[in-house]
Enzyme design. Structure first.
Site, PDB file in Angstrom:
ATOM      1  N   THR A  61      17.988  91.264 109.206  1.00 56.62           N
ATOM      2  CA  THR A  61      18.393  90.813 110.537  1.00 56.62           C
ATOM      3  C   THR A  61      19.198  91.905 111.232  1.00 56.62           C
ATOM      4  O   THR A  61      20.073  92.520 110.630  1.00 56.62           O
ATOM      5  CB  THR A  61      19.232  89.524 110.462  1.00 56.62           C
ATOM      6  OG1 THR A  61      18.446  88.485 109.865  1.00 56.62           O
ATOM      7  CG2 THR A  61      19.678  89.074 111.848  1.00 56.62           C
TER       8      THR A  61
ATOM      9  N   PHE B  51      21.809  92.876 114.291  1.00 61.04           N
ATOM     10  CA  PHE B  51      22.881  92.266 115.067  1.00 61.04           C
ATOM     11  C   PHE B  51      23.360  93.216 116.158  1.00 61.04           C
ATOM     12  O   PHE B  51      23.379  94.441 115.961  1.00 61.04           O
ATOM     13  CB  PHE B  51      24.084  91.943 114.175  1.00 61.04           C
ATOM     14  CG  PHE B  51      23.840  90.868 113.149  1.00 61.04           C
ATOM     15  CD1 PHE B  51      24.271  89.567 113.362  1.00 61.04           C
ATOM     16  CD2 PHE B  51      23.198  91.160 111.957  1.00 61.04           C
ATOM     17  CE1 PHE B  51      24.062  88.580 112.413  1.00 61.04           C
ATOM     18  CE2 PHE B  51      22.979  90.178 111.006  1.00 61.04           C
ATOM     19  CZ  PHE B  51      23.411  88.887 111.236  1.00 61.04           C
TER      20      PHE B  51
END
Length: 285
Positions: free
Chosen positions: A173, A175
């Site tokens: 992921t 960010f």
């Protein structure tokens, strides 16, 4: 000295919490019920930064972030890539043989389909991974497990029955690190990424012409995503990442051409490229 604080969406033990701790060791983390709440906490000065997920290598972009960013009044000052390592967590006394159900966020459940099939576990949807861990810890018993991080196991007192249960090893992921202040790296700094949003004018080939300036000025575009504005199919906004500093001649010239064909254009931030990005670029396509 007062500890610095970084906000995130979710409960303690969420992957966003893990990302905060990895990127800013020693900082206190502030759980927030929503992305918008994390942004409000930052704007109100209850934290110093906010860590907001923008995309996942398996699930794609994170809903709502693109809608909230442009009008948040905040700036992107960094990026962080967090490897998602799912664990099978259960209360003490449970074993792989006793489990019947696995609780987690629907995206996480979709990333462990092989485990669910092999162990014949019923998938139970929860609001988030850390919330599932919290629920299982409170409920107890030997038939229910959670798919969450190892950090969640530590926080909620659960046993890790299996590590790295995700179907794909590249589950990562990305960010955005948000701040109240705009903080650009020096224009001479290498490997700078610039994030911006724009809306093209409603004329033929507007997008083609708007993006042409990046090609002619040798600017590498690493991300281009479109999404509707205000629920109107005719109003499309684009979120872009490019290599380069906003004050560099190449990017300034590209932005001049872009502005000519757009009715809205806003730089959200410029920041150093994360080492993970550079490693991927070095490895090639």
């Amino acid at each position: 000295m007062t500890s610095k604080i970084i906000a995130f969406q979710g409960l303690q033990g969420a992957y966003s919490d893990l990302a905060c701790r990895a990127a800013y060791p020693g900082w206190d983390t502030l759980p927030c019920p929503s992305f918008e709440a994390a942004m409000v906490a930052l704007r109100e000065g209850r934290c110093d930064l906010a860590m907001l997920p923008c995309e996942n290598s398996l699930a794609g972009r994170v809903p709502d972030i693109h809608r909230l960013l442009p009008d948040s009044g905040l700036f992107v000052i960094g990026e962080h890539f967090q490897r998602v390592e799912h664990c099978l967590l259960a209360p003490k006394g449970a074993t792989l043989a006793t489990l019947k159900r696995a609780h987690s966020h629907p995206v996480a459940l979709g990333q462990v389909l092989r485990l669910l099939k092999d162990m014949k576990l019923q998938a139970v949807i929860e609001a988030d991974t850390a919330g599932a861990a919290h629920l299982i810890a409170e409920r107890g018993g030997v038939e229910d497990a959670a798919i969450a991080s190892e950090l969640a196991a530590e926080i909620y007192g659960l046993e890790v029955l299996k590590r790295n249960v995700e179907d794909e090893e590249h589950n990562t992921t990305r960010f955005y690190v948000m701040s109240r202040e705009r903080l650009y790296p020096p224009v001479s700094a290498p490997d700078t990424v610039t994030t911006f949003v724009f809306r093209v004018r409603s004329v033929p080939a507007a997008l083609y012409k708007a993006l042409g300036g990046f090609a002619t000025n040798g600017v590498n575009m690493t991300k281009l995503e479109s999404y509707m504005v205000g629920g109107r199919f005719s109003a499309t906004q684009f979120l872009c990442d490019v290599d380069g500093h906003p004050d560099s001649p190449a990017l300034q010239h590209a932005f001049e051409e872009l502005a000519f064909f757009t009715k809205e254009f806003r730089i959200l931030g410029a920041y150093p490229a994360h080492p993970y990005r550079l490693e991927q670029a070095a490895s090639g396509d």
